[in-house]
Design a protein around this motif. Structure first.
Motif, PDB file in Angstrom:
ATOM      1  N   GLY A  36      -8.006  10.465  -9.527  1.00 55.80           N
ATOM      2  CA  GLY A  36      -7.659  11.559 -10.427  1.00 55.80           C
ATOM      3  C   GLY A  36      -8.831  12.477 -10.702  1.00 55.80           C
ATOM      4  N   VAL A  37     -10.011  11.901 -10.850  1.00 57.71           N
ATOM      5  CA  VAL A  37     -11.209  12.709 -11.093  1.00 57.71           C
ATOM      6  C   VAL A  37     -11.513  13.575  -9.875  1.00 57.71           C
ATOM      7  CG1 VAL A  37     -13.690  12.604 -11.481  1.00 57.71           C
ATOM      8  CG2 VAL A  37     -12.167  11.140 -12.805  1.00 57.71           C
ATOM      9  N   MET A  38     -11.364  13.016  -8.667  1.00 54.77           N
ATOM     10  CA  MET A  38     -11.599  13.809  -7.464  1.00 54.77           C
ATOM     11  C   MET A  38     -10.621  14.979  -7.388  1.00 54.77           C
ATOM     12  SD  MET A  38     -14.252  12.461  -6.274  1.00 54.77           S
ATOM     13  CE  MET A  38     -14.380  13.507  -4.820  1.00 54.77           C
ATOM     14  N   LEU A  39      -9.369  14.742  -7.793  1.00 53.58           N
ATOM     15  CA  LEU A  39      -8.389  15.827  -7.810  1.00 53.58           C
ATOM     16  C   LEU A  39      -8.784  16.883  -8.828  1.00 53.58           C
ATOM     17  CD1 LEU A  39      -5.758  17.082  -6.883  1.00 53.58           C
ATOM     18  CD2 LEU A  39      -4.532  15.585  -8.485  1.00 53.58           C
ATOM     19  N   ALA A  40      -9.306  16.446  -9.967  1.00 53.16           N
ATOM     20  CA  ALA A  40      -9.760  17.397 -10.987  1.00 53.16           C
ATOM     21  C   ALA A  40     -10.923  18.236 -10.476  1.00 53.16           C
ATOM     22  CB  ALA A  40     -10.158  16.649 -12.265  1.00 53.16           C
ATOM     23  N   ILE A  41     -11.816  17.620  -9.716  1.00 51.49           N
ATOM     24  CA  ILE A  41     -12.941  18.366  -9.137  1.00 51.49           C
ATOM     25  C   ILE A  41     -12.433  19.405  -8.141  1.00 51.49           C
ATOM     26  CG2 ILE A  41     -14.944  18.162  -7.600  1.00 51.49           C
ATOM     27  CD1 ILE A  41     -15.504  15.444  -8.947  1.00 51.49           C
ATOM     28  N   ALA A  64      -3.568  35.345  -8.962  1.00 53.91           N
ATOM     29  CA  ALA A  64      -3.505  34.956 -10.372  1.00 53.91           C
ATOM     30  C   ALA A  64      -2.728  33.649 -10.538  1.00 53.91           C
ATOM     31  CB  ALA A  64      -2.857  36.070 -11.195  1.00 53.91           C
ATOM     32  N   ASN A  65      -1.660  33.479  -9.768  1.00 47.95           N
ATOM     33  CA  ASN A  65      -0.871  32.244  -9.843  1.00 47.95           C
ATOM     34  C   ASN A  65      -1.674  31.043  -9.349  1.00 47.95           C
ATOM     35  OD1 ASN A  65       1.399  33.517 -10.875  1.00 47.95           O
ATOM     36  ND2 ASN A  65       2.278  33.904  -8.856  1.00 47.95           N
ATOM     37  N   ILE A  66      -2.454  31.248  -8.290  1.00 51.88           N
ATOM     38  CA  ILE A  66      -3.313  30.170  -7.776  1.00 51.88           C
ATOM     39  C   ILE A  66      -4.328  29.777  -8.840  1.00 51.88           C
ATOM     40  CG2 ILE A  66      -5.157  29.663  -6.117  1.00 51.88           C
ATOM     41  CD1 ILE A  66      -3.578  31.345  -4.069  1.00 51.88           C
ATOM     42  N   HIS A  67      -4.917  30.772  -9.466  1.00 48.31           N
ATOM     43  CA  HIS A  67      -5.913  30.521 -10.507  1.00 48.31           C
ATOM     44  C   HIS A  67      -5.293  29.727 -11.649  1.00 48.31           C
ATOM     45  CE1 HIS A  67      -9.604  32.414 -12.732  1.00 48.31           C
ATOM     46  NE2 HIS A  67      -9.635  31.098 -12.705  1.00 48.31           N
ATOM     47  N   ALA A  68      -4.106  30.124 -12.076  1.00 42.25           N
ATOM     48  CA  ALA A  68      -3.428  29.449 -13.188  1.00 42.25           C
ATOM     49  C   ALA A  68      -3.039  28.021 -12.818  1.00 42.25           C
ATOM     50  CB  ALA A  68      -2.196  30.247 -13.603  1.00 42.25           C
ATOM     51  N   ARG A  69      -2.533  27.834 -11.604  1.00 41.87           N
ATOM     52  CA  ARG A  69      -2.143  26.480 -11.180  1.00 41.87           C
ATOM     53  C   ARG A  69      -3.354  25.551 -11.113  1.00 41.87           C
ATOM     54  NH1 ARG A  69       1.696  29.235  -7.794  1.00 41.87           N
ATOM     55  NH2 ARG A  69       0.208  29.312  -6.055  1.00 41.87           N
ATOM     56  N   ALA A  70      -4.470  26.073 -10.614  1.00 41.30           N
ATOM     57  CA  ALA A  70      -5.681  25.248 -10.517  1.00 41.30           C
ATOM     58  C   ALA A  70      -6.181  24.857 -11.904  1.00 41.30           C
ATOM     59  CB  ALA A  70      -6.761  26.003  -9.751  1.00 41.30           C
ATOM     60  N   HIS A  71      -6.138  25.800 -12.822  1.00 42.84           N
ATOM     61  CA  HIS A  71      -6.567  25.525 -14.198  1.00 42.84           C
ATOM     62  C   HIS A  71      -5.690  24.430 -14.811  1.00 42.84           C
ATOM     63  CE1 HIS A  71      -8.373  26.434 -18.110  1.00 42.84           C
ATOM     64  NE2 HIS A  71      -7.158  26.362 -18.615  1.00 42.84           N
ATOM     65  N   SER A  72      -4.395  24.533 -14.605  1.00 36.62           N
ATOM     66  CA  SER A  72      -3.462  23.537 -15.138  1.00 36.62           C
ATOM     67  C   SER A  72      -3.639  22.182 -14.457  1.00 36.62           C
ATOM     68  CB  SER A  72      -2.022  24.035 -14.958  1.00 36.62           C
ATOM     69  OG  SER A  72      -1.088  23.065 -15.376  1.00 36.62           O
ATOM     70  N   LEU A  73      -3.882  22.206 -13.147  1.00 31.10           N
ATOM     71  CA  LEU A  73      -4.038  20.963 -12.394  1.00 31.10           C
ATOM     72  C   LEU A  73      -5.264  20.190 -12.847  1.00 31.10           C
ATOM     73  CD1 LEU A  73      -3.187  19.041 -10.149  1.00 31.10           C
ATOM     74  CD2 LEU A  73      -4.434  20.491  -8.527  1.00 31.10           C
ATOM     75  N   ARG A  74      -6.336  20.879 -13.164  1.00 30.35           N
ATOM     76  CA  ARG A  74      -7.538  20.187 -13.640  1.00 30.35           C
ATOM     77  C   ARG A  74      -7.216  19.328 -14.857  1.00 30.35           C
ATOM     78  NH1 ARG A  74     -11.139  19.976 -17.451  1.00 30.35           N
ATOM     79  NH2 ARG A  74      -9.963  21.511 -18.659  1.00 30.35           N
ATOM     80  N   GLU A  75      -6.498  19.900 -15.808  1.00 34.36           N
ATOM     81  CA  GLU A  75      -6.145  19.165 -17.013  1.00 34.36           C
ATOM     82  C   GLU A  75      -5.184  18.022 -16.701  1.00 34.36           C
ATOM     83  OE1 GLU A  75      -4.562  22.178 -19.547  1.00 34.36           O
ATOM     84  OE2 GLU A  75      -6.534  22.943 -20.142  1.00 34.36           O
ATOM     85  N   ALA A  76      -4.200  18.290 -15.851  1.00 33.61           N
ATOM     86  CA  ALA A  76      -3.222  17.258 -15.508  1.00 33.61           C
ATOM     87  C   ALA A  76      -3.871  16.109 -14.756  1.00 33.61           C
ATOM     88  CB  ALA A  76      -2.105  17.876 -14.661  1.00 33.61           C
TER      89      ALA A  76
END
Length: 220
Positions: A36-41, A64-76
């Motif tokens: 999970g940490v590697m995915l967050a990185i 913009a959608n890619i940026h938003a998805r990446a931001h959300s994925l880090r938290e998830a």
């Protein structure tokens, strides 16, 4: 270790505290949480590269959608890492029970739960491939090395999820039975392993396509 394992989480702890907990022989956090940490990185680097990328107005919404998805994925991903650590605790507790039917049932349920936890992580990692691939082709060229590093982290996440799901499914045979029976009983989880294997090949292909730009000294 001074901190209780339950108090060390990816969402509240420093990198030093979390990796110290990972280094302990407790199993929680373990390899699944590390996945999970590697995915967050990978998600964090994707977000960074997207933020540094400029494009024409036709692709601005896509970026913009890619940026938003990446931001959300880090938290998830960090949340999923902590959930996997909890699943690892249950898995370890099941194996510490006295031999017998109760232990067999506990191992079976813990194995299924752990496999499902890793499968969710794997699915999120697979979903991230396309966005990072877009940045490999259209992202800021000055950050191509960061894209390759992100691919490396993403590959580690996919590989970790694949191995953990596969291992947990195999653990279902501890109480008797064959892998073919496990495949019939858990077709979705079995298919997840196959999809993660294919995702590794996809990541390798995308990385190879830009590695010459990220590491030009290899070509001299």
């Amino acid at each position: 270790m001074d901190d209780d394992a339950d108090d060390v989480t990816t969402q509240r702890s420093t990198v030093d505290d979390w990796t110290r907990a990972l280094a302990e022989s407790t199993g929680s956090p373990g390899g699944g949480a590390g996945t999970g940490v590697m995915l967050a990185i990978a998600a964090s680097l994707t977000s960074m590269v997207a933020g540094y990328t400029e494009t024409d107005h036709h692709r601005r919404s896509e970026l913009a959608n890619i940026h938003a998805r990446a931001h959300s994925l880090r938290e998830a991903a960090l949340r999923l890492a902590d959930e996997d650590a909890s699943a690892s605790q249950a898995f370890g507790a099941a194996f510490r029970l006295e031999p017998g039917p109760e232990r067999d049932d506990a191992i079976h349920q813990a194995s299924v739960n752990a496999a499902k936890s890793s499968a969710v992580l794997g699915d999120r990692a697979i979903d991230a491939i396309a966005d990072l691939g877009w940045l490999a082709a259209n992202g800021n060229p000055a950050l191509v090395a960061d894209v390759v590093v992100a691919f490396g982290a993403l590959r580690a996440a996919v590989s970790g999820a694949r191995t953990n799901v596969s291992f947990d499914l195999a653990a279902l045979t501890k109480a008797g039975g064959a892998l073919e029976q496990v495949r019939e009983q858990h077709p979705v989880l079995w298919a997840t392993v196959e999809r993660l294997t294919a995702a590794l090949d996809q990541i390798d292909g995308l990385t190879a396509g830009i590695d010459h730009r990220a590491a030009p000294t290899d070509n001299v």
